[in-house]
Design an enzyme around this catalytic site. Structure first.
Site, mmCIF file in Angstrom:
data_model
loop_
_atom_site.group_PDB
_atom_site.id
_atom_site.type_symbol
_atom_site.label_atom_id
_atom_site.label_comp_id
_atom_site.label_asym_id
_atom_site.label_seq_id
_atom_site.Cartn_x
_atom_site.Cartn_y
_atom_site.Cartn_z
ATOM 1 N N ASN A 84 -29.226 -4.802 -22.276
ATOM 2 C CA ASN A 84 -29.149 -3.840 -21.163
ATOM 3 C C ASN A 84 -30.527 -3.459 -20.616
ATOM 4 O OD1 ASN A 84 -27.825 -1.345 -19.717
ATOM 5 N ND2 ASN A 84 -29.428 -0.491 -21.005
ATOM 6 N N TYR A 161 -36.914 -7.906 -8.967
ATOM 7 C CA TYR A 161 -35.687 -7.523 -9.684
ATOM 8 C C TYR A 161 -34.612 -8.599 -9.472
ATOM 9 C CZ TYR A 161 -31.658 -4.737 -11.177
ATOM 10 O OH TYR A 161 -30.515 -4.286 -11.821
ATOM 11 N N LYS A 165 -32.806 -11.129 -12.295
ATOM 12 C CA LYS A 165 -31.391 -11.016 -12.680
ATOM 13 C C LYS A 165 -30.638 -12.318 -12.363
ATOM 14 C CE LYS A 165 -31.236 -6.863 -14.498
ATOM 15 N NZ LYS A 165 -30.665 -6.530 -15.811
ATOM 16 N N THR A 196 -28.391 6.635 -12.027
ATOM 17 C CA THR A 196 -29.331 6.641 -13.154
ATOM 18 C C THR A 196 -30.740 6.683 -12.563
ATOM 19 O OG1 THR A 196 -29.629 4.240 -13.146
ATOM 20 C CG2 THR A 196 -27.809 5.081 -14.497
#
Ligand SMILES: NC(=O)c1ccc[n+]([C@@H]2O[C@H](COP(=O)([O-])OP(=O)(O)OC[C@H]3O[C@@H](n4cnc5c(N)ncnc54)[C@H](OP(=O)(O)O)[C@@H]3O)[C@@H](O)[C@H]2O)c1
Length: 238
Positions: A84, A161, A165, A196
């Protein structure tokens, strides 16, 4: 020692990782709550019965090995690995402008760290009866969605990012292929945009909703999929 299944969640001191830890512990798993800062991990573990903090900085080989050694000594196996921990590297931006160091930071944590943790835990996963590996991905890594000019995914300018991924997706498929005859199922989970530190506190989904996608893949039956990416509504296109 415990008869419960053992799960390790990286980056579990906050956000979606902490919620994954909560949901797995509520499902009866003994959860090791990975945190690069042990103090922050211990703070988070106080809120969650059935969890224990473990120091784990995914970019530090000594930390990764120490975590694997501790799990081997205390439990002798690992039933679930949830990769994670991840970052949007500071300074992330469009392909035309991104600095090499920013890309390097993203790959170091999100891809190289994830593979290093997976390699260190594999001997323990192989000792479990039907282990599961879940890698946190995102719709921002979907070629189908990002290449659609009408999709909001096409407007995000954070290559440090998205590209990492997309690499995580490929790692997921390749590991699933490698482990196809072992009973270990390897999938990627897209939690959707959740409130978050990373997702932004105005995001529509709760961390608990995002966590549920990963928990579903962590608790698949033996006939479950492998080498796929799933969001809440089901399988996502690559
Ligand atoms: N939130 C969203 O909208 C969203 C959407 C799609 C996918 N995701 C994915 O879901 C996962 C969790 O995201 P989140 O929103 O919960 O992020 P977050 O709140 O920023 O939490 C990230 C976690 O990763 C840890 N971490 C970062 N670098 C690390 C390293 N080098 N070693 C160990 N731990 C490290 C952080 O630790 P510290 O507290 O020490 O920084 C923190 O515990 C990520 O893989 C993310 O890419 C999130």
């Amino acid at each position: 020692m415990t008869d419960n299944k053992i799960a390790l969640v990286t980056g579990a001191n906050k956000g979606i990782g902490k919620e994954i830890a909560r949901q797995l512990s509520e499902a009866g798993y003994q959860v090791l709550l990975g945190s690069r800062d042990l103090g922050r991990g211990e703070e988070a573990a106080k809120d969650l019965a059935g969890t224990t903090a473990i120091q784990l900085e995914v970019t530090d080989p000594a930390s990764v090995q120490a975590a694997a050694d501790r799990i081997a000594a205390e439990y002798g196996r690992l039933d679930v690995l949830i990769n994670n921990a991840a970052i949007i590297p500071v300074g992330d931006t469009a392909v035309s402008e991104v600095a090499s160091d920013v890309l390097r930071d993203g790959f170091e944590t999100n891809v190289i760290g994830l593979v290093a943790v997976t390699q260190a835990m594999l001997p323990l996963l192989r000792k479990a009866e039907q282990a599961r590996v879940v890698n946190l991905s995102t719709g921002l890594a979907s070629f189908t969605l990002v290449s659609d000019p009408d999709s909001p995914m096409s407007t995000m300018r954070i290559v440090g990012y998205n590209a990492t991924k997309a690499a995580v997706n490929m790692v997921t498929v390749m590991l699933a292929n490698e482990l196809r005859d072992t009973g270990i199922l390897v999938n990627a989970a897209d939690p959707g945009n959740c409130a978050t530190d990373m997702g932004g506190w105005d995001a529509a989904r709760t961390p608990a909703q995002g966590a549920a996608v990963a928990v579903r893949l962590a608790t698949l039956d033996t006939d479950g999929p492998t080498g796929q990416v799933h969001a809440e509504a089901g399988q996502l296109p690559w």
